[in-house]
Each structure stands twice: as structure tokens, then as C-alpha cells.
Design an enzyme around this catalytic site. Structure first.
Site, PDB file in Angstrom:
ATOM      1  N   LEU A  55     -13.317   2.774  -2.005  1.00  0.00           N
ATOM      2  CA  LEU A  55     -14.718   3.251  -2.173  1.00  0.00           C
ATOM      3  C   LEU A  55     -15.288   4.345  -1.183  1.00  0.00           C
ATOM      4  CD1 LEU A  55     -16.558  -0.159  -2.681  1.00  0.00           C
ATOM      5  CD2 LEU A  55     -15.739   1.603  -4.489  1.00  0.00           C
TER       6      LEU A  55
ATOM      7  N   ALA B  86     -11.701  -0.010   1.003  1.00  0.00           N
ATOM      8  CA  ALA B  86     -10.655   0.364   0.329  1.00  0.00           C
ATOM      9  C   ALA B  86     -10.562   1.806  -0.102  1.00  0.00           C
ATOM     10  CB  ALA B  86     -10.344  -0.656  -0.632  1.00  0.00           C
TER      11      ALA B  86
ATOM     12  N   LYS C 123     -14.914  -4.193  10.018  1.00  0.00           N
ATOM     13  CA  LYS C 123     -15.707  -3.079   8.946  1.00  0.00           C
ATOM     14  C   LYS C 123     -17.004  -2.515   9.387  1.00  0.00           C
ATOM     15  CE  LYS C 123     -12.609  -4.586   5.201  1.00  0.00           C
ATOM     16  NZ  LYS C 123     -12.643  -5.189   3.694  1.00  0.00           N
TER      17      LYS C 123
ATOM     18  N   LYS D 109      -7.387  -0.703  10.311  1.00  0.00           N
ATOM     19  CA  LYS D 109      -8.627  -0.695  11.229  1.00  0.00           C
ATOM     20  C   LYS D 109      -8.658  -0.855  12.315  1.00  0.00           C
ATOM     21  CE  LYS D 109     -10.012  -3.324   7.873  1.00  0.00           C
ATOM     22  NZ  LYS D 109      -8.945  -3.948   7.235  1.00  0.00           N
TER      23      LYS D 109
ATOM     24  N   GLU E 104     -10.869   6.405   5.452  1.00  0.00           N
ATOM     25  CA  GLU E 104     -11.925   6.029   4.372  1.00  0.00           C
ATOM     26  C   GLU E 104     -11.782   4.336   4.093  1.00  0.00           C
ATOM     27  OE1 GLU E 104     -14.931   5.774   2.568  1.00  0.00           O
ATOM     28  OE2 GLU E 104     -14.556   7.924   2.565  1.00  0.00           O
TER      29      GLU E 104
ATOM     30  N   ARG F 253      11.964  -2.273  10.182  1.00  0.00           N
ATOM     31  CA  ARG F 253      13.368  -2.472  10.372  1.00  0.00           C
ATOM     32  C   ARG F 253      14.083  -1.219  10.427  1.00  0.00           C
ATOM     33  NH1 ARG F 253      15.227  -3.773   6.281  1.00  0.00           N
ATOM     34  NH2 ARG F 253      13.792  -3.420   4.852  1.00  0.00           N
TER      35      ARG F 253
ATOM     36  N   ILE G   9       0.762  -1.106  -0.078  1.00  0.00           N
ATOM     37  CA  ILE G   9      -0.078   0.089  -0.025  1.00  0.00           C
ATOM     38  C   ILE G   9       0.833   1.221  -0.156  1.00  0.00           C
ATOM     39  CG2 ILE G   9      -1.914   1.317   1.194  1.00  0.00           C
ATOM     40  CD1 ILE G   9      -2.838  -1.475   2.263  1.00  0.00           C
TER      41      ILE G   9
ATOM     42  N   ASP H  88     -12.371  -9.801   9.835  1.00  0.00           N
ATOM     43  CA  ASP H  88     -11.960  -8.621   9.245  1.00  0.00           C
ATOM     44  C   ASP H  88     -13.686  -7.757   8.695  1.00  0.00           C
ATOM     45  OD1 ASP H  88     -10.080  -6.814   7.844  1.00  0.00           O
ATOM     46  OD2 ASP H  88     -11.360  -7.264   6.271  1.00  0.00           O
TER      47      ASP H  88
ATOM     48  N   GLU I 256      -5.467 -13.720   2.910  1.00  0.00           N
ATOM     49  CA  GLU I 256      -4.395 -13.746   3.838  1.00  0.00           C
ATOM     50  C   GLU I 256      -3.813 -14.839   3.755  1.00  0.00           C
ATOM     51  OE1 GLU I 256      -3.482 -11.145   5.600  1.00  0.00           O
ATOM     52  OE2 GLU I 256      -5.144  -9.929   4.952  1.00  0.00           O
TER      53      GLU I 256
END
Length: 823
Positions: free
Chosen positions: A621, A619, A690, A587, A614, A515, A483, A686, A675
Site C-alpha cells: 500500500l 506491504a 509501523k 522494518k 514503503e 547459508r 518475499i 509489529d 507468525e
């Protein structure tokens, strides 16, 4: 003598312009250009740093300290310049001999100070005068090689003052006559005049105050009614702010006398404020030029300026000041307190920078030079001794380590919103205003702030008022995974677009992973941040990262948390308290304890910063923002239905026909939708986070335990010891999934894992929906959400699109950062 304006100009050259061989040669070229039409009068300062050095020598001698080495170094500096400019010339010996004379006189004078262990203002003026005399004599003799008519002029013979040593007051009438008479006699010469120095009626050397060479030029220009006064220094004129503090400061093409005086008084030391008075009275333009960039036209200060499109002309500052507070009930309604106070300070020659008084007359606050603060306090205690004893007044207090920031401009007058814009910019960046002053002329609004906030404040206010220069957002990034990598690439690719269409410049100031971490006060290049992190970075320490970010004390700061780690969450409130906004796709913080979620919101609101998340829900949206807008507009949320897992969406959209559930899950993992352990997605955890965030944003104080989740997987799959064992159990349970699929297909429905919020209750369950349902046609890994509200009751508002992937998530973070910039 005729006092009409003549074409002759007065050219004043500052310390840097006579401080090096190259600059002196440029100075002579400049004079040659002007002399083609009319001989100018040249006024020169001491070499840069020399006046300070002479003052230090005087103080050292008065303290009984050794000064010979420093004096010898100063002498050799002048001789070195003279020799290089006059090498092989007949004048070389003459100039060196005169410099020897000057420094011998100076040596004896300092020895006298050493013997007495005292330096009086009169003696100090005499010591300081040698700076201008040495520089002007040297340059005038070098000029003789190019201009036979060059003539050295000691200004003490033509500028007369009172005997207020250190800051003498000019006898204007006598000075004008002397200048006019001298010029009339020597107008066929090219005059090189010492700046800064003058003499009293007894012929004793006086000085015109620091920066007095500008004053010398203005006095000569006014006496001769010249066409223009040029001030040559090492900057491109007067700037919108101090360029040492504000890198985006730009030169001002023109200023009115009033604007220039206001800017100069509050720290813009390009021109000495008193020097503008003679020019103002005779309406003589003053032009500020740069000796290192002579082609640049600089700043012109004149009477008839063009109307500016900007509300302010510049931002000025006094870097170091102290304020004294005097208050007490005895002041209320009593005449004479202010008069006694300010008469006292005036008598003792304590300059007041700024004054503010409460309308209740209960208190007076004024700013002074820090060197005068203790003396001023003692004088006040003596003057008001009886009132203090009677407790009509409280003991005066001193506050130190403060600065003054002032915005200046003639357009400020009667323009609404100027003060609001100033205080909004300061407040949003956590800059506390200690005192405020605004004159009735409305040319200036001044505020006193903490000295440590000055750089931040100058940049904040500059961004607020000079919008054409683009607002700078200082971004600190946590995480260097997909990301962050994608986000920084997007920021680089859209750098020009952001500037042109949003008026925003994004600078990456710091970045960290688990790191290493790296910072750069000038910004980390977006196209080489990986290299900077590896080569110039240091071992990562999250607490130290936050501390260094706070210590940089920059305006318009954003912390972008692009991790999925709980570690940064504990620092959020501290970051908000430092007036730094947060943008996060993490989140965990918002879906943990409700009190923590509420505390984040409350703290961000209290400190006037933004908290955008957001990407916590959909993601890229616009789900969180849509919900917020609905509620802000007064709509009432009746029901929310959503599919907010791109992974689960992909699985059930592809679990049809002959496809096995095992194979579809395997495919989702191969495509990177899941994942490493697919159960992290299929467990619904998850998804629950949300839905919980949406419920909280909708106004429900729910905890994770309040959310009802229906498991998709049978217990044997959830309890498998490893991922391979999970897939084994998944294959073994194929009949369980086939039965669900066939049941849905027989009734013409499709399987969808749907979360719902209704009447304050959140449920997540596997449902069969028919073609009338908005989720029926969902495809790929899309997310979808429908809002049923009072306004959207018959036809719910639906938001649909990609709900996973680095590109869309990074785009959502990108949009949140831009939204911070819009404020």
C-alpha cells in the site's frame, strides 16, 4: 594530373585483418568486389601485435637481454600464414625467401642494438618498419593469385617526412607529387602499400606515429582526390562508447569530421586522429568497416551529416592519465606564466591532453601521459626555479591513477542541460570529478576522474544520455524467502514491460541468504537464481557480501533487503556511503533507535542515493509515499489513524457471531497470516514499529518507549510457556473475549485494534467503532489508514487494501526498485 574526385577508393586494412588466414581471404574478397568497378589502392598494417613485439625486441636488445627466441617465433608466425595461403604455389618459395631476407636484416639490426646497448629513435623506426613490410609483401603476393596486376609498394618511396623519428611530420607538397606521379605510372596495377612508414630527405626510414597506417591511407586518398577512404578493422565502426567497457555501446552510423576527431583524440582508437585532416581538407568520406562482419555498413565520417536526434554522439575516454598542478599567488594577474609553461612542454614534445585554469589565475591543472609526468614536473621545477625559491609558486604536484571521460557531439552546442545531466549522473553514483574542461566550440566536455571509477562512469553516463538503450539497475538481494522469491519472479515476468514502459533493465548481480551467496558480473538469470546459488555459490558472509558488492563498483546499484533480520541493518550507512541505494521491507532499522533512523536518512541524502521502505508499513500500500507527498506539498498532518496489522485485522473481522476467539486465531495461523507464535502479532509489537515509523516520517523524534500499547491478550495468555500452552490459556479466557464482542455488538459497533498519531503522541488500543467510522467496513486481512490534514479535514484521505502476503509485499519492493530507476 586532374585533381577532380575520381571513383577510386583507398582501402586500409588494420592489424587484425591481416593477422589470420581467414581474415586475409575475406580481405581479398572485399578487394575483388571493389575492383569490379575501379581498382582501389590498398594500405596494410602489420599483423596484430607485431609492432608491439618489435618494439619489445628493440628494448630487450638495448637492455642486453636475449631476443633470438622471440624473433624466431615472430618469423615463424609470418611464414606459417604465408605457407597456408600459398601451399603448392610457385610463389611460395619467393615469399618465404623474402621473409627470410627481412628477418635476417632485422636480426642483424637487433644484434647491432645489443652491441651498443642503445636504441635510438631512428633505429627504432627502422625496426618497426619490418612489421608493415612483411605483412604487405606477403598479402600482395597472395593477391597475385587472384589479381595478376597486384604490386607491392614500399610507402617510404612515396611519402616524405622530416627527420623527427618516431612521429615524423609529413612534407605534404612533396608527398602529393610523389603519390600522384607514382599512381599515374602504375594506375593499371592493384597497389598494395605499406602503412605507417615513410622516409626523410636522406632516404632514412621514418614512421608516422602509432596508428599511422590510417594516416598513410588518408595521405594517398587526399593526393589522388579519391571518392572514399575505407578503414577496415575488427569492430562495427565507431561506437557510442568503448564496447570493452560498456556492453550496451552501439555503432554510430555517421559522424562529422569534428565529432570523429574529438572521439578519436580521447581514446576511441578505431581511427588515428591525424588521418582525418587530409580527408577533412578534401571532404573525402571515411568509412569504418568490420572485416569479420563485412555486410555491416559501419560508420561514415563526412562533411554533410544528417542532424542527429541525440544530444551527444559518443563517450570517449583515456584510460590512464596523470595531472600536474601548478599554483601560487605569484601567478595572479601576471602575464607570461602560461606561455612559458606550455612553450616549455611543447619544446620537449610532451603532449598535453587537457588543460583547466581557475578564473582567479591562481592555479593551472593539465593532464599528460603518465610516462611524461615526472619529466614534466622536473622541467617545470627547472624553468620556474626562481619563482619557486621566492615562494611565488608552490612546488608542482603530480596526481596519478586517473582517467579522462569526454562526451562529444555537435548537438551539445547551445543545448541547455548537457553539463547538468553529465554531473548529475556522475554525482549520483559517487564519482568524484577532479578537473573539468570544455572548449568554446562546445563539441566536447571532458572530466578527469579516478581510474578505478572509469568503467562505472562510462556506463553511468551512457545510460544517462542514450536513454533509448534502457537504464540498467544492478540489484543485490538479501534474503531468499517468500518475499524475495516472489519479487524475482515478478521482475522476470515484467522484464519486457519494464523495458518498454519504464526504460529500465533490472539485472540481479548478487544474492544471499543465511547459508550461501552468489555473484555474477554478467547478471544472475532470474529464472535460475536458486540453481546458481546452490551450485555456484559460496558460504554466506554478510560482511563479505557487502564488500564484494562495493568492489564491483557498478552504476545505478540497489541493495534490496528482504530479510527480517537485524544483521543487515548495521551495514546500511556503509552501503549509502558507497553510493548504493537501499530498498527494504525490513522494518527493524527504521523502528529501532531514533538516531539510527535519522542517520540513515541523513547519510542517504548526503550521498545522493535513495532509501525506500514503503513495505515497512503497509506491504504494497502507498502509505509512506502518501505521507511524504502530503508533507512535501505543504499540508499539515493533524491526525493519523490506522490498522496496520493484517493478522489482527483478519482476527477481529472474523470474530463475530458464534465464532470463538481461540478458533479465529487458530484459523489465522492455518492460513499463514500469523507468525509461528501468534503472540508476536497479537502483542502489538509489529504494529508499534509501523506506527513509530509513520510518526518519525511525520516529523516526530519518538522512541519505541514513547508508544502507548494496550494489550489485547490477558496476562495468562502472554505468559504461557509455549504455543500449545498459549492456545490452552486462550480457550480458558474465552469469556474475556466474548464479553468484549457482546458489548460491541449490543451497541452496534465492531472491535478494531487501532493505532493513532495526534499531537506527537502514538497510541495503539482496542476500540469499538460505529458505522460512521471509515474502519467499520474493513474486511479480510486488509490494512487501512486515514490521514486528517489541513486539506483533508472534513473528509480524511483513506488508503485501504491488502496489508500482508508475499505477493503484495514483493510488489511494494518492486515498485520501490522501479522508483530508484526513475532517478
Amino acid at each position: 594530373m586532374n585533381h577532380t574526385t575520381i571513383a577510386m577508393k583507398v582501402l586500409k586494412f588494420g592489424g587484425t585483418t591481416v593477422g589470420s588466414v581467414q581474415n586475409i581471404l575475406t580481405l581479398l574478397n572485399t578487394i575483388a568486389e571493389e575492383a569490379k568497378t575501379e581498382r582501389p589502392v590498398i594500405v596494410l598494417s602489420a599483423m596484430s601485435g607485431v609492432t608491439n613485439a618489435l618494439a619489445s625486441l628493440a628494448d630487450a636488445a638495448a637492455a642486453g637481454l636475449h631476443f633470438a627466441d622471440q624473433l624466431e617465433e615472430l618469423e615463424q608466425r609470418h611464414i606459417a600464414v604465408a605457407k597456408e595461403l600459398l601451399i603448392g604455389q610457385q610463389l611460395e618459395e619467393t615469399v618465404i625467401a623474402q621473409l627470410d631476407v627481412y628477418f635476417d636484416e632485422l636480426r642483424h639490426l637487433l644484434q647491432h642494438i645489443l652491441s651498443l646497448r642503445e636504441v635510438t629513435p631512428k633505429t627504432r623506426d627502422l625496426v618497426l618498419s619490418y612489421g608493415e613490410r612483411c605483412a604487405t609483401y606477403t598479402v600482395s603476393k597472395v593477391a597475385e593469385l587472384h589479381f595478376a596486376e597486384a604490386l607491392f609498394v614500399d610507402a617510404s618511396t612515396i611519402i616524405k617526412t622530416d627527420s623527427s623519428f618516431g612521429h615524423a611530420r609529413v612534407n605534404t607538397e612533396l608527398t602529393n607529387r610523389l603519390i600522384q606521379s607514382f599512381y599515374s605510372e602504375y594506375k593499371n596495377h592493384l597497389l598494395f602499400v605499406t602503412g605507417f612508414i615513410a622516409s626523410d630527405n636522406h632516404g632514412q626510414i621514418t614512421t608516422l606515429g602509432r596508428g599511422g597506417s590510417d594516416y598513410t591511407a588518408a595521405l594517398i586518398g587526399a593526393a589522388l582526390s579519391c571518392s572514399e577512404i575505407q578503414i577496415w578493422s575488427d569492430v562495427n565502426g565507431m561506437m557510442t562508447a568503448d564496447p570493452k567497457m560498456v556492453k550496451k555501446a552501439i555503432p554510430l552510423t555517421e559522424l562529422s569530421y569534428t565529432e570523429a576527431m574529438e572521439l578519436s583524440y580521447f581514446g576511441a582508437r578505431v581511427i588515428y586522429p591525424p588521418s582525418m585532416t587530409p580527408a577533412f581538407l578534401h571532404r573525402i568520406p571515411i568509412v569504418i568497416r568490420n572485416i569479420t562482419n563485412p555486410a555491416f555498413q559501419g560508420t561514415i565520417i563526412k562533411h554533410d551529416t544528417q542532424k542527429s536526434t541525440s544530444n551527444i554522439k559518443g563517450i570517449s575516454s583515456v584510460n590512464d592519465t596523470s595531472i600536474i598542478n601548478l599554483q601560487g599567488s605569484g601567478m595572479v594577474g601576471k602575464a607570461g606564466y602560461s606561455g612559458r609553461l606550455f612553450s616549455l612542454l611543447s619544446r620537449e614534445q610532451i603532449n598535453i591532453i587537457l588543460i583547466t585554469q581557475a578564473s582567479s589565475e591562481h592555479s593551472i591543472t593539465f593532464a599528460v601521459n603518465p610516462a611524461d609526468a615526472v619529466k614534466a614536473k622536473q622541467l617545470i621545477e627547472q624553468e620556474f626555479e626562481l619563482e619557486l625559491q621566492a615562494e611565488k609558486l608552490e612546488a608542482p604536484t603530480i596526481e596519478q591513477n586517473l582517467s579522462v571521460l569526454a562526451i562529444v557531439g555537435e548537438n551539445m552546442k547551445q543545448t541547455p542541460g548537457i553539463s547538468g545531466k553529465l554531473f548529475h549522473a556522475l554525482g549520483r553514483n559517487g564519482i568524484n570529478v577532479r578537473a573539468i574542461a570544455q572548449g568554446s566550440s562546445e563539441y566536447n566536455i571532458s572530466v578527469i576522474i579516478s581510474k578505478e571509477d572509469l568503467r562505472k562512469a562510462l556506463n553511468t553516463v551512457h545510460d544517462a544520455f542514450f536513454t533509448e538503450l534502457k537504464k540498467t539497475l544492478h540489484v543485490f538481494c538479501l534474503g531468499t524467502g517468500n518475499i524475495s522469491t516472489t519479487l524475482l519472479r515478478q521482475l522476470q515476468e515484467h522484464h519486457n514491460y519494464l523495458q518498454q514502459h519504464n526504460g529500465i533493465q533490472v539485472k540481479l548481480m548478487g544474492i544471499s541468504n543465511s547459508r550461501r551467496m552468489a555473484f555474477d558480473a554478467d547478471g544472475i538469470p532470474l529464472n535460475s537464481w536458486q540453481q546458481v546459488l546452490e551450485t555456484a555459490g559460496e558460504p554466506a558472509d554478510l560482511q563479505e557480501f557487502v564488500k564484494l558488492m562495493q568492489l564491483m563498483n557498478l552504476p545505478n546499484c540497489v541493495l534490496a533487503d528482504n530479510t527480517a533480520s537485524p544483521a543487515p541493518i548495521s551495514f546500511y550507512e556503509d552501503v549509502f556511503r558507497s553510493n548504493i541505494s537501499i530498498v527494504t521491507c525490513n522494518k527493524i532499522g527504521n523502528s529501532s533507535d531514533y538516531q539510527q533512523y535519522k542517520s540513515f536518512k541523513d547519510t542517504a541524502l548526503q550521498y545522493g542515493v535513495d532509501f525506500y521502505y514503503e513495505t515497512n508499513v503497509g506491504a504494497g500500500l502507498p502509505i509512506v509515499r502518501t505521507l511524504k507527498d502530503l508533507m512535501m506539498s505543504g499540508d499539515r498532518i493533524l491526525r493519523i489513524e490506522a490498522i496496520l496489522s493484517g493478522t489482527i485485522s483478519f482476527i477481529f473481522n472474523n470474530f463475530k457471531g458464534n465464532a470463538s476467539f481461540h478458533d479465529v486465531v487458530k484459523l489465522a495461523q492455518e492460513k499463514g497470516f500469523t507468525e509461528p507464535d501468534p503472540r508476536d502479532d497479537l502483542s502489538g509489537l509489529d504494529f508499534m514499529r509501523k506506527m513509530l515509523i509513520l510518526a518519525r516520517d511525520a516529523g516526530y523524534p519518538l522512541e519505541a518507549s514513547d508508544v502507548q500499547i494496550e494489550n489485547i491478550l490477558p496476562p495468562s495468555c502472554l505468559q504461557a510457556a509455549s504455543v500449545p500452552a498459549f492456545y490452552t490459556e486462550l480457550k480458558a479466557a474465552e469469556d474475556y473475549f466474548v464479553q468484549m464482542k457482546e458489548k460491541a455488538e449490543k451497541s452496534g459497533n465492531v472491535l478494531r485494534y487501532i493505532g493513532s498519531l495526534e499531537d506527537g503522541q502514538v497510541k495503539i488500543s482496542l476500540q469499538m467503532v460505529d458505522e460512521s467510522h471509515p474502519f467499520y467496513t474493513l474486511s479480510g486481512s486488509d490494512n487501512i489508514i486515514s490521514f486528517t490534514t489541513d486539506r483533508y479535514k472534513e473528509r480524511p484521505m483513506v488508503v485501504k487494501g491488502p496489508g500482508a502476503g508475499a505477493e503484495v509485499t514483493a510488489a511494494g519492493v518492486f515498485a520501490d526498485i522501479v522508483n530508484v530507476g526513475s532517478h
